[in-house]
Design a protein around this motif. Structure first.
Motif, short mmCIF file in Angstrom:
data_model
loop_
_atom_site.label_atom_id
_atom_site.label_comp_id
_atom_site.label_asym_id
_atom_site.label_seq_id
_atom_site.Cartn_x
_atom_site.Cartn_y
_atom_site.Cartn_z
N ASP B 132 0.83 -1.21 0.00
CA ASP B 132 0.00 0.00 0.00
C ASP B 132 0.86 1.26 0.00
OD1 ASP B 132 -2.33 -1.34 -0.10
OD2 ASP B 132 -3.03 -0.81 1.91
N TYR B 133 1.95 1.21 0.75
CA TYR B 133 2.84 2.37 0.81
C TYR B 133 3.46 2.64 -0.56
CZ TYR B 133 2.69 2.31 5.96
OH TYR B 133 2.31 2.37 7.27
N VAL B 150 -6.09 8.52 -6.47
CA VAL B 150 -5.32 7.54 -5.70
C VAL B 150 -6.26 6.73 -4.81
CG1 VAL B 150 -3.55 7.23 -3.93
CG2 VAL B 150 -3.21 8.92 -5.74
N ALA B 151 -7.16 7.47 -4.15
CA ALA B 151 -8.10 6.79 -3.25
C ALA B 151 -8.95 5.79 -4.01
CB ALA B 151 -8.97 7.82 -2.55
N ARG B 152 -9.45 6.18 -5.17
CA ARG B 152 -10.30 5.27 -5.94
C ARG B 152 -9.48 4.08 -6.46
NH1 ARG B 152 -15.36 6.84 -7.38
NH2 ARG B 152 -15.97 9.00 -6.99
N SER B 153 -8.25 4.33 -6.83
CA SER B 153 -7.42 3.23 -7.31
C SER B 153 -7.13 2.22 -6.21
CB SER B 153 -6.08 3.77 -7.83
OG SER B 153 -6.28 4.66 -8.89
N MET B 154 -7.12 2.71 -4.97
CA MET B 154 -6.78 1.83 -3.86
C MET B 154 -8.01 1.41 -3.07
SD MET B 154 -3.29 3.66 -2.54
CE MET B 154 -2.77 2.24 -1.60
N ASN B 155 -9.16 1.82 -3.58
CA ASN B 155 -10.41 1.44 -2.90
C ASN B 155 -10.44 1.98 -1.47
OD1 ASN B 155 -12.92 0.37 -3.18
ND2 ASN B 155 -12.33 -1.69 -2.49
N GLN B 159 -9.35 10.64 2.74
CA GLN B 159 -8.68 10.84 4.03
C GLN B 159 -7.73 9.68 4.32
OE1 GLN B 159 -8.60 13.50 5.76
NE2 GLN B 159 -7.31 12.61 7.38
N ALA B 160 -8.19 8.48 4.02
CA ALA B 160 -7.33 7.31 4.25
C ALA B 160 -6.10 7.37 3.37
CB ALA B 160 -8.12 6.03 4.00
N ARG B 162 -4.65 10.09 2.34
CA ARG B 162 -3.74 11.11 2.90
C ARG B 162 -2.93 10.53 4.07
NH1 ARG B 162 -5.08 16.48 1.43
NH2 ARG B 162 -6.99 16.56 0.20
N VAL B 163 -3.63 9.83 4.93
CA VAL B 163 -2.94 9.22 6.08
C VAL B 163 -1.91 8.20 5.60
CG1 VAL B 163 -3.27 7.73 8.11
CG2 VAL B 163 -4.89 9.59 7.63
N LEU B 164 -2.31 7.44 4.60
CA LEU B 164 -1.40 6.42 4.07
C LEU B 164 -0.16 7.06 3.47
CD1 LEU B 164 -1.53 3.31 3.81
CD2 LEU B 164 -2.32 3.63 1.47
N GLN B 165 -0.35 8.17 2.77
CA GLN B 165 0.81 8.86 2.18
C GLN B 165 1.77 9.33 3.27
OE1 GLN B 165 0.36 12.24 -0.73
NE2 GLN B 165 1.37 13.33 0.94
N HIS B 166 1.20 9.90 4.34
CA HIS B 166 2.04 10.38 5.44
C HIS B 166 2.86 9.23 6.03
CE1 HIS B 166 3.25 12.59 8.99
NE2 HIS B 166 2.79 11.60 9.73
N ARG B 167 2.19 8.13 6.28
CA ARG B 167 2.89 6.98 6.87
C ARG B 167 3.92 6.40 5.91
NH1 ARG B 167 -2.39 4.03 9.53
NH2 ARG B 167 -2.66 5.48 11.25
N ALA B 168 3.57 6.42 4.63
CA ALA B 168 4.48 5.84 3.63
C ALA B 168 5.76 6.67 3.53
CB ALA B 168 3.78 5.77 2.27
N LEU B 169 5.61 8.01 3.56
CA LEU B 169 6.81 8.86 3.51
C LEU B 169 7.68 8.65 4.74
CD1 LEU B 169 5.49 12.28 2.11
CD2 LEU B 169 7.23 10.80 1.08
N LYS B 170 7.03 8.53 5.87
CA LYS B 170 7.78 8.31 7.12
C LYS B 170 8.53 6.99 7.05
CE LYS B 170 7.11 8.09 12.11
NZ LYS B 170 6.12 7.97 13.19
#
Lengths: 221, 191
Positions: B132-133, B150-155, B159-160, B162-170
């Motif tokens: 996912d990241y 992005v959200a639609r591509s990942m179902n 908001q999810a 955005r959170v995923l992007q933040h965690r992925a960058l970290k």
């Protein structure tokens, strides 16, 4: 796409944006296009994964089935072997009302309270036989020891050789461990072979036996 | 990833097995899908095979496709993501099937193209992240897709995403380490 990134995050984002972008070679594009167009003749794919039950439903079903099985097992009657072995204590408040009917004296006793932690349905047993030994509050019949209260009145009249009939329950399958629910003394009086003794002398056996019993009781005390 | 001109009409025609419409949809998305797949797998060969499979599945699944306002590309990315997941599940088996020549012919596209060790290291770190990241970072920063796509591509919800992007960058920063990020900063200044 204006976002506030930390310097480190911004460096990562910039780095990702500058990663080289590979392109599918033209020859491969043509090859794949041919395969894709040919796929038009293939049958449609079967139902998508989304039409199947999601994993959470399957997990719920499994949990429900497992729970039902466990509840069913818990509700089953316990097996006799699993029940704790009860200790047989025959406590009776025998009134020792003896009658002589056709040569048979029968003593009836109040059913003693059975002490048992078992919840299994007990088996009903009847033990009848001659008393082979009397040791204090213990009466032995065919190697089965029946424990009576030491001051039980029945001990005053019971003698070795007399027949005792015990209705009891056996709740763990072990015939040596029984719980009496009622018992009676069955004394068969032998037909007199000789003329009865002169009046006033009384039953010698009876009186001597009583004396013996009294001695026993004194010993026990 | 902008929707194609007359995309809805093309989809409807493709659903009627119109070869030209299918070809236009393929041409419009093939490079984007290939790039996405290429960042996720080890070799050009694997990326080409998986890209071909994405479009084969597109054709075979078109009859069930419903236009719900999402870009058609989001659906293709989702197919690709599922295929990549399956690919890594059976990766060992697949590698055994590859011939030696196929493996030895592979080249590191980043070594030649970028000639920058830091970017190659960044790519390696990216591929070590959870699926996912990887997807959110590739779609957001390489394919430059908006959050909605992005959200639609990942179902997922926006908001999810955005959170995923933040965690992925970290997670990517932690994977590279402080020195790796600093080296990336310096590389960015040079290039």
């Amino acid at each position: 796409m204006s976002q506030n990134f930390t310097p480190d995050e911004q460096a990562l984002v910039d780095g990702l944006r500058k990663l080289p972008r590979t392109e599918l070679p033209a020859q491969s594009v043509e090859t794949i296009r041919t395969r894709v167009i040919a796929a038009l003749d293939l049958p449609p794919l079967p139902a998508p994964d989304g039409s199947a039950l999601p994993p959470i439903i399957w997990i719920s079903i499994v949990i429900l089935i497992a729970g039902s099985v466990l509840v069913g097992i818990a509700l089953l009657p316990r097996q006799p072997a699993a029940a704790p072995a009860p200790t047989m204590t025959m406590e009776t408040n025998m009134d020792a009302t003896m009658d002589t009917i056709n040569g048979v004296r029968t003593a009836t006793a109040t059913p003693p309270p059975a002490t048992s932690t078992s919840t299994a349905a007990p088996r009903r047993l009847v033990i009848e036989g001659p008393v082979s030994a009397i040791d204090g509050g213990r009466v032995t019949i065919y190697d089965t020891t029946i424990v009576l209260r030491a001051d039980d009145p029945v001990l005053a009249t019971l003698r070795p050789g007399e027949r005792l009939r015990v209705v009891c329950v056996d709740d763990d399958g072990n015939p040596a461990v029984v719980i009496a629910v009622e018992f009676s003394i069955v004394i068969t009086v032998a037909a007199p072979a000789a003329p009865p003794p002169p009046a006033g002398s009384g039953g010698s056996s009876s009186s001597s036996g009583d004396d013996d019993d009294d001695d026993d009781d004194d010993d026990d005390d | 990833m902008q929707p194609l001109d007359n995309e809805r009409q093309l989809i409807q025609q493709a659903q009627q097995k119109d070869k030209e419409a299918v070809a236009l949809l393929y041409d419009g998305y093939v490079q984007a899908i290939f790039r996405y797949v290429r960042y996720r797998v080890e070799s050009d060969y694997e990326a080409e095979e998986l890209t071909a499979e994405v479009f084969v599945r597109m054709v075979r699944g078109l009859s069930r496709y419903r236009d719900e306002g999402a870009p058609f590309g989001a659906w293709l990315y989702r197919i690709a993501g599922n295929l990549i997941t399956d690919h890594y599940r059976g990766r060992k088996r697949k590698q055994e099937q590859l011939s030696e020549s196929q493996v030895s012919d592979e080249t590191d596209p980043f070594g030649k193209a970028a000639r920058a060790e830091e970017y190659a290291r960044l790519h390696r770190a990216l591929k070590q992240l959870p699926s996912d990241y990887q997807t959110v970072l590739i779609l957001r920063f390489i394919e430059e897709l908006p959050y909605e796509a992005v959200a639609r591509s990942m179902n997922k919800t926006e908001q999810a995403a955005r959170v995923l992007q933040h965690r992925a960058l970290k997670a990517l920063g932690e994977r590279l380490g402080a020195t790796g990020v600093q080296a990336l900063l310096r590389a960015g200044e040079v290039i």
